[in-house]
Scaffold this active site. Structure first.
Site, short mmCIF file in Angstrom:
data_model
loop_
_atom_site.label_atom_id
_atom_site.label_comp_id
_atom_site.label_asym_id
_atom_site.label_seq_id
_atom_site.Cartn_x
_atom_site.Cartn_y
_atom_site.Cartn_z
N CYS A 1 -45.56 -8.95 70.31
CA CYS A 1 -44.20 -8.44 70.10
C CYS A 1 -43.38 -8.66 71.37
O CYS A 1 -43.70 -8.11 72.43
CB CYS A 1 -44.23 -6.96 69.74
SG CYS A 1 -42.59 -6.23 69.57
N CYS B 1 -44.65 1.16 69.23
CA CYS B 1 -46.01 0.80 68.81
C CYS B 1 -46.94 0.95 70.01
O CYS B 1 -47.12 0.01 70.80
CB CYS B 1 -46.04 -0.62 68.26
SG CYS B 1 -45.13 -0.83 66.72
N CYS C 1 -38.03 -7.17 64.52
CA CYS C 1 -39.31 -6.43 64.61
C CYS C 1 -40.33 -7.01 63.64
O CYS C 1 -40.06 -7.18 62.45
CB CYS C 1 -39.06 -4.95 64.29
SG CYS C 1 -40.58 -3.96 64.24
N GLN D 1 -45.03 6.46 50.83
CA GLN D 1 -45.79 5.91 51.95
C GLN D 1 -45.17 4.60 52.41
O GLN D 1 -44.71 3.79 51.61
CB GLN D 1 -47.25 5.68 51.55
CG GLN D 1 -48.01 6.95 51.20
CD GLN D 1 -48.46 7.73 52.42
OE1 GLN D 1 -48.12 7.41 53.56
NE2 GLN D 1 -49.23 8.77 52.21
N CYS E 1 -52.72 13.12 57.09
CA CYS E 1 -52.27 12.19 58.14
C CYS E 1 -52.53 12.79 59.52
O CYS E 1 -52.04 12.26 60.53
CB CYS E 1 -50.80 11.85 57.96
SG CYS E 1 -49.69 13.29 58.05
#
Length: 371
Positions: A3, A14, A85, A205, A330
């Site tokens: 990235c 991230c 992105c 989701q 989660c």
């Protein structure tokens, strides 16, 4: 995954960028096992693509009318453009340039956080498996709604467009008021041959491929337990409930409960299309619904937010006589806390799902059986 934004220090959202994907998954599973229990029957992790997996973009709008940015804000509140992105698939990325041009065309003044001026705060885009899109403009007021409506043709073939009104200056993504600007009000998310209808304020989701695997796993465990009745608490748009309703030869009595009325409206639309007359959905608090019920079902599915189900619902499940619980979480820390509050419901099987590559986040699904 490589990235350029991360390498340049422009965006560090991230946090695991640069860590091999296999290592990411192994580390996540090790952490979850340590909290939930290594003695369980752990099925192989579900792993999807490490890039281009997101079906939703939450783009903060910055910059100016003539040069808007779509992405995030830096520490000073200035816009950082992230249209390239790598987490977004091409079908989603392609709309960003159109939206940036639309900002100027419709004269949607980007909201400036430091001075608290401007109108357009965020643009939220959701991609359906068939390529259809939902676009939501998060605005400070209704001042620009008429202009958005006027210039809608410039957006091209967008299934659903809406204006969300967020007048307060606070760190949230959207407000409570939604104005749908297109004839269609729902986006169809086809998952495992089931059409889930998604209204603008409904949760879904962010990783469709891994979400499909999550629903398949829950359905497999439910079919094995063969309950005649089940509840889907925190049901969202009904993904678990509709996947676990049983076939024509073995239908089940299913109740789905969700606090969001928009999500319930979505679930009811899907249910009506499927012709499931033994499945019903209602808007309400999951814990209060359980505490007020006169009888318990054979099986309960829970899919709570990060805070978990909490002591009241855990206590009710512990004393209810429910034979099986499928818990989708989660956050393994709150999952472990909730499991400790339900000692009669023994976790027997679990599976990690890598719902959010490049981050420390995940989904874990656990089957509980009464001792």
């Amino acid at each position: 995954m490589q990235c350029s934004y991360y390498d340049a220090g422009v965006c560090r959202s991230c946090t695991l960028m640069g860590v091999p994907h296999a290592t990411q998954v192994a580390d996540k599973e090790a952490g979850v096992r340590a909290l939930v229990g290594a003695h369980l029957d752990w099925l192989p992790p579900v792993v999807g693509p490490e890039s281009a997996f997101r079906n939703k973009a939450k783009m903060v709008v910055g910059g100016t009318l003539d040069a808007p940015t779509l992405g995030i804000l830096d520490r000073a509140g200035a816009g950082v453009d992230l249209q390239g992105c790598g987490l977004y698939p091409p079908e989603l990325s392609r709309i960003f340039g159109v939206l940036a041009s639309f900002v100027g065309l419709a004269r949607l003044q980007p909201y400036d956080v430091p001075t608290r001026t401007g109108e357009l705060k965020n643009i939220l885009v959701t991609l359906a498996p068939d390529g259809a899109l939902m676009v939501r403009f998060v605005l400070r007021s209704q001042e620009s709604v008429a202009r958005i409506r006027k210039h809608l043709p410039a957006l091209g073939d967008i299934a659903v467009v809406s204006a969300n009104i967020l007048p307060e200056h606070k760190a949230v993504v959207e407000g409570s008021q939604e104005i749908v600007l297109t004839e269609r009000a729902t986006l169809t998310m086809r998952v495992n041959d089931i059409d889930l209808h998604l209204r603008p304020q409904s949760f879904f989701q962010t990783n469709t491929e891994v979400a499909a695997a999550l629903y398949r796993q829950a359905a497999a465990w439910v079919d094995e337990a063969a309950p005649s009745s089940l509840w889907d608490l925190y049901c969202g748009v009904g993904g678990f409930a509709l996947h676990c309703a049983g076939g024509p030869t073995a239908p089940r009595d299913v109740v789905g409960i969700e606090i969001s009325a928009e999500a319930i409206a979505s679930a009811q639309t899907s249910c009506a299309e499927l012709g499931l007359d033994r499945v019903r959905f209602a808007a309400g608090d999951a814990t209060q619904f359980a505490l007020a019920s006169s009888a318990a079902p054979d099986l309960v599915i829970v899919n709570p937010p990060r805070r978990g189900i909490g002591p009241e619902l855990a206590g009710w499940l512990e004393s209810s006589g429910v034979r099986h619980v499928v818990y989708s979480s989660c956050n393994a820390q709150t999952l472990a806390r909730d499991l400790a509050a339900m000692p009669s419901l023994r976790p027997t099987r679990a599976r990690l799902l890598d719902m959010f590559p490049q981050t420390t986040h995940y989904e874990v699904i656990t089957l509980l059986e009464r001792r």
